[in-house]
Enzyme design. Structure first.
Site, PDB file in Angstrom:
ATOM      1  N   ASP A  22       0.755  -1.231   0.106  1.00  0.00           N
ATOM      2  CA  ASP A  22       0.086   0.143  -0.004  1.00  0.00           C
ATOM      3  C   ASP A  22       0.862   1.174   0.056  1.00  0.00           C
ATOM      4  O   ASP A  22       1.961   1.368   0.631  1.00  0.00           O
ATOM      5  CB  ASP A  22      -0.969  -0.098   1.287  1.00  0.00           C
ATOM      6  CG  ASP A  22      -1.933   1.173   0.989  1.00  0.00           C
ATOM      7  OD1 ASP A  22      -2.308   1.449   0.081  1.00  0.00           O
ATOM      8  OD2 ASP A  22      -2.913   1.172   2.284  1.00  0.00           O
ATOM      9  N   HIS A  39       2.595   3.392  -9.018  1.00  0.00           N
ATOM     10  CA  HIS A  39       2.515   1.856  -9.304  1.00  0.00           C
ATOM     11  C   HIS A  39       3.855   1.672  -9.991  1.00  0.00           C
ATOM     12  O   HIS A  39       4.153   0.182  -9.688  1.00  0.00           O
ATOM     13  CB  HIS A  39       1.110   1.634 -10.156  1.00  0.00           C
ATOM     14  CG  HIS A  39      -0.060   1.837  -9.383  1.00  0.00           C
ATOM     15  ND1 HIS A  39      -0.206   1.527  -8.148  1.00  0.00           N
ATOM     16  CD2 HIS A  39      -1.017   2.572  -9.782  1.00  0.00           C
ATOM     17  CE1 HIS A  39      -1.497   1.771  -7.698  1.00  0.00           C
ATOM     18  NE2 HIS A  39      -1.973   2.522  -8.764  1.00  0.00           N
ATOM     19  N   LEU A 133      11.702 -20.195  -5.371  1.00  0.00           N
ATOM     20  CA  LEU A 133      10.716 -19.196  -4.505  1.00  0.00           C
ATOM     21  C   LEU A 133       9.109 -19.359  -5.210  1.00  0.00           C
ATOM     22  O   LEU A 133       9.169 -19.395  -6.380  1.00  0.00           O
ATOM     23  CB  LEU A 133      11.213 -17.734  -4.616  1.00  0.00           C
ATOM     24  CG  LEU A 133      10.368 -16.495  -4.036  1.00  0.00           C
ATOM     25  CD1 LEU A 133       9.928 -16.734  -2.524  1.00  0.00           C
ATOM     26  CD2 LEU A 133      10.741 -15.254  -4.666  1.00  0.00           C
TER      27      LEU A 133
HETATM   28  C1  FPP Z   1      -2.073   0.011  -3.267  1.00  0.00           C
HETATM   29  O1  FPP Z   1      -1.663   1.287  -3.159  1.00  0.00           O
HETATM   30  C2  FPP Z   1      -1.734  -0.707  -4.404  1.00  0.00           C
HETATM   31  C3  FPP Z   1      -2.051  -1.185  -5.585  1.00  0.00           C
HETATM   32  C4  FPP Z   1      -3.779  -0.998  -5.615  1.00  0.00           C
HETATM   33  C5  FPP Z   1      -1.543  -1.725  -6.562  1.00  0.00           C
HETATM   34  C6  FPP Z   1      -0.284  -2.453  -6.316  1.00  0.00           C
HETATM   35  C7  FPP Z   1       0.464  -2.568  -7.413  1.00  0.00           C
HETATM   36  C8  FPP Z   1       1.956  -2.647  -7.610  1.00  0.00           C
HETATM   37  C9  FPP Z   1       2.886  -2.621  -6.261  1.00  0.00           C
HETATM   38  C10 FPP Z   1       2.492  -2.598  -8.727  1.00  0.00           C
HETATM   39  C11 FPP Z   1       3.103  -3.919  -9.302  1.00  0.00           C
HETATM   40  C12 FPP Z   1       1.938  -4.031 -10.062  1.00  0.00           C
HETATM   41  C13 FPP Z   1       1.451  -5.335 -10.652  1.00  0.00           C
HETATM   42  C14 FPP Z   1       0.451  -5.415 -11.638  1.00  0.00           C
HETATM   43  C15 FPP Z   1       2.368  -6.694 -10.452  1.00  0.00           C
HETATM   44  P1  FPP Z   1      -2.602   2.692  -3.398  1.00  0.00           P
HETATM   45  O2  FPP Z   1      -2.572   2.820  -4.971  1.00  0.00           O
HETATM   46  O3  FPP Z   1      -3.956   2.218  -2.686  1.00  0.00           O
HETATM   47  O4  FPP Z   1      -1.561   3.712  -2.735  1.00  0.00           O
HETATM   48  P2  FPP Z   1      -2.454   4.749  -1.738  1.00  0.00           P
HETATM   49  O5  FPP Z   1      -3.288   4.163  -0.825  1.00  0.00           O
HETATM   50  O6  FPP Z   1      -1.352   5.670  -1.563  1.00  0.00           O
HETATM   51  O7  FPP Z   1      -3.361   5.536  -2.711  1.00  0.00           O
END
Ligand code: FPP
Length: 246
Positions: A22, A39, A133
Site C-alpha cells: 500500500d 504503481h 521461491l
Molecule cells: C495500493 O496502493 C496498491 C495497488 C492497488 C497496486 C499494487 C501494484 C503494485 C505494487 C505494482 C505491481 C503491479 C503489478 C500489476 C504486478 P494505493 O494505490 O492504494 O496507494 P495509496 O493508498 O497511497 O493511494
C-alpha cells in the site's frame, strides 16, 4: 520504540511472507506525479522484494497486486495496472525463470481480458517447474471471493465442507499459510486479503509507502517476526514443553 532483535537462526525466518503493497498513490502524490507513476515505482519495489526473498531463503512471497474492489478505481488507473502486469511479465518471466521463481496468480479470471488471462497462464506454465521461491501475485483477488469459490467447488463436487476440504479448495492451497503478513503505507487493516489463511499469521505494519519499502525495513520486519512467540491458541508453557520433547 521498537528495537529489533537479531534474527538468530533460519528457524526464526518466516517460510511464507505476504504483503499488502500500500502507498503507491501517496508516493506519487507527494512528488506531484500521476498515480500510475507510483504503481510503476511499486513494481520496482516488488522486483527488489523478490531478490530479497531469494537472498534470505524465504520459500513463498504472496503480494496483493489488484483486489476485487480495485475495479472501482478510475478507468485509466485500472488499465494502467493491467498494462503494468502484462508488460512486466513479458519482461521479467525469463529472468525469474532463471532464478528459480515459480509464479502463480491467485484470483478470479472472470472479468480479466483475454490478453491478461493468457499472460498469466503463460507465466504460470513457463515457471511451473521452478522451486526456489513461489511468487503468488494475487490479481483480481479477494479473501471473501476465495472462500466462496472454494465452498462452491465443494458443493458442486458433493464433498463435505470441513476445514481441510475448504483449505484444499482455496486459491492458495499450493502453499502453507503465511507466517508473516506485512502491510505498508501506515494503515492497519486486512482489506479483504488472505482472510482464511492469515488466521495465525503475525502482522507487521510499516509506515513506509510501498515504493520506499527497502531491505532495511524488510529486515526490521523479519527481526520483529523473530522476536514473536507464536502460540497457535496454546500457552507459553505448553510450547516450551513440546519443544523440550522434540
Ligand atoms: C495500493 O496502493 C496498491 C495497488 C492497488 C497496486 C499494487 C501494484 C503494485 C505494487 C505494482 C505491481 C503491479 C503489478 C500489476 C504486478 P494505493 O494505490 O492504494 O496507494 P495509496 O493508498 O497511497 O493511494
Amino acid at each position: 520504540m521498537f528495537k529489533p532483535k537479531a534474527v538468530k537462526s533460519p528457524a526464526a525466518m518466516p517460510r511464507h511472507v505476504a504483503i499488502v503493497m500500500d502507498g503507491n498513490g501517496r508516493w506519487a502524490k507527494k512528488r506531484f506525479l500521476p498515480r500510475l507513476a507510483g504503481h510503476r515505482q511499486g513494481y520496482e519495489s516488488l522486483r527488489r522484494m523478490v531478490e530479497l526473498c531469494l537472498q534470505r531463503g524465504i520459500a513463498v512471497l504472496t503480494v496483493f497486486a489488484f483486489s476485487s474492489e480495485n475495479w472501482k478505481r478510475p478507468v485509466e488507473e485500472v488499465s494502467g495496472l493491467m498494462d503494468l502486469l502484462v508488460k512486466g511479465l513479458m519482461r521479467e518471466v525469463p529472468k525469474l525463470g532463471e532464478q528459480g521463481v515459480r509464479m502463480e496468480f491467485p484470483g478470479e479470471r472472470q472479468g480479466l481480458s483475454e490478453l491478461v488471462r493468457s499472460s498469466l497462464e503463460q507465466a504460470r506454465a513457463q515457471t511451473a517447474h521452478n522451486d526456489k521461491l513461489v511468487l503468488n501475485i494475487c490479481f483480481n483477488y479477494g479473501g471473501r471471493w476465495d472462500i466462496v469459490q472454494a465452498a462452491q467447488q465443494l458443493a458442486l463436487r458433493g464433498e463435505a465442507i470441513t476445514e481441510d476440504s475448504l483449505s484444499g479448495a482455496l486459491s492458495l492451497a499450493h502453499v502453507p499459510d503465511p507466517d508473516l503478513v506485512i502491510r505498508t503505507g501506515g494503515e492497519q487493516r486486512i482489506s479483504n486479503f488472505l482472510l482464511w489463511q492469515s488466521a495465525y499469521s503475525e502482522f507487521f505494519f510499516s509506515d513506509k509507502l510501498w515504493p520506499d519499502f527497502d531491505a532495511a525495513e524488510f529486515d526490521r520486519a523479519l527481526a520483529c517476526y523473530a522476536g514473536r512467540e507464536r502460540r497457535f491458541g496454546l500457552i507459553s508453557e505448553q510450547l516450551a514443553a513440546s519443544s523440550d520433547a522434540a
